[in-house]
Write an enzyme that holds these catalytic residues in place. Structure first.
Site, PDB file in Angstrom:
ATOM      1  N   ASP A  37      67.315  -5.004 -54.932  1.00 47.28           N
ATOM      2  CA  ASP A  37      67.062  -6.134 -55.687  1.00 47.28           C
ATOM      3  C   ASP A  37      67.896  -6.393 -57.028  1.00 47.28           C
ATOM      4  OD1 ASP A  37      64.710  -6.020 -54.658  1.00 47.28           O
ATOM      5  OD2 ASP A  37      63.180  -5.475 -55.481  1.00 47.28           O
ATOM      6  N   LYS A  59      65.598 -11.019 -56.475  1.00 50.86           N
ATOM      7  CA  LYS A  59      64.898 -12.355 -56.403  1.00 50.86           C
ATOM      8  C   LYS A  59      64.728 -12.841 -57.937  1.00 50.86           C
ATOM      9  CE  LYS A  59      61.560 -11.525 -52.719  1.00 50.86           C
ATOM     10  NZ  LYS A  59      61.624 -10.403 -52.415  1.00 50.86           N
ATOM     11  N   MET A 173      56.726  -8.964 -65.704  1.00 50.01           N
ATOM     12  CA  MET A 173      56.953 -10.864 -65.244  1.00 50.01           C
ATOM     13  C   MET A 173      56.665 -11.418 -66.030  1.00 50.01           C
ATOM     14  SD  MET A 173      57.079  -8.911 -61.119  1.00 50.01           S
ATOM     15  CE  MET A 173      54.945  -8.765 -61.380  1.00 50.01           C
TER      16      MET A 173
END
Length: 267
Positions: A37, A59, A173
């Site tokens: 990732d 991402k 996040m």
């Protein structure tokens, strides 16, 4: 007979390579292929064997060059070719890492899967900043909450239960939505003076910290220019951080005495 492959879903921890488990480091170095990732640090990626196939599938907000469905297929295809695959995820694969979703898909396709746990970002942050996640007299529990929904969906969280002064709230996040998070928590009774710590790239040489209060955290983050990955810690334990103005539990308790969840009584 063709060798059967396997996928290890590995927690790469918060970023510092010395915070990897021994097993995680071994599998990374021995794997035939590594699928990683965006949040896996360059220091950890440097441990990958030179002969291993490296597949970046990272991402970021509103930018998913490799959709999750394709990631699942990549893992399956590599394992079915007989390869040992290290699937690297920041933090722990079972805390906001979608590890269980990938495991479900792989097992449904007869691929052997094994989890290798990692130190999640909250634990790494606590160690590097000195801010405990729980502390007697300050926080009787801790809650990990996502500050982002798939496809930028509504943050339909239980705001009333989250606005509890006896609990440390850790937001993953949450950079894009911190203003909304702050307002919703205040609307449910959490004081605008509640201490907040934002940490970017915790435990790495790129770590940055911003100490603030709930009522002004969105503005402070904007002014500081913090970029993801950023972790937010909300609660009285923040005042135990090594960079906060006061450090003793006695000072903290006298500054903010708790009656019940959601109600802050100032001494």
């Amino acid at each position: 007979m063709k060798q059967k492959g396997k996928v290890y879903l590995i927690g790469a921890g918060p970023g510092h390579p010395e915070l990897l488990t021994v097993k995680a480091a071994r599998v990374i170095q021995e794997a035939d292929a590594v699928v990683f990732d965006r949040l896996v640090s360059p220091e950890i990626l440097s441990l990958i064997c030179e002969t291993a196939l490296q597949v970046p599938v990272g991402k970021s907000a509103d930018n998913h060059p490799v959709p999750q469905e394709r990631i699942n297929e990549i893992l399956k295809d590599l394992a079915q070719k007989g390869m040992v695959v290290a699937r690297l995820k920041g933090g722990d694969p079972l805390i906001f890492g979608r590890g269980s979703e990938e495991a479900e898909y792989l097992r449904a396709n007869d691929v052997t899967v094994e989890y290798v746990p990692g130190i999640t970002a909250a634990q790494g942050m606590a160690a590097s900043t000195g801010v405990p996640l729980t502390h007697r007299g300050l926080a009787t529990g801790v809650r990990y909450v996502t500050g982002h929904r798939q496809a930028n969906g509504s943050l339909d969280l239980d705001w009333k239960s989250l606005a509890c002064t006896d609990t440390t709230l850790v937001i993953y996040m949450g950079v894009a939505n911190i203003a909304q998070i702050s307002m919703r928590l205040q609307a449910e009774g959490l004081s605008e003076d509640t201490p907040v710590l934002a940490v970017a790239s915790a435990t790495t040489p790129r770590e940055k910290r911003v100490y603030s209060r709930l009522g002004r955290i969105a503005a402070d983050i904007h002014d500081a220019g913090l970029k993801a990955p950023v972790l937010f810690v909300i609660g009285k334990v923040v005042m135990m951080g090594e960079d906060w103005q006061t450090n003793t539990v006695e000072e903290i308790l006298s500054a903010a005495r708790v009656d019940t969840c959601g109600k802050l009584a100032h001494g």
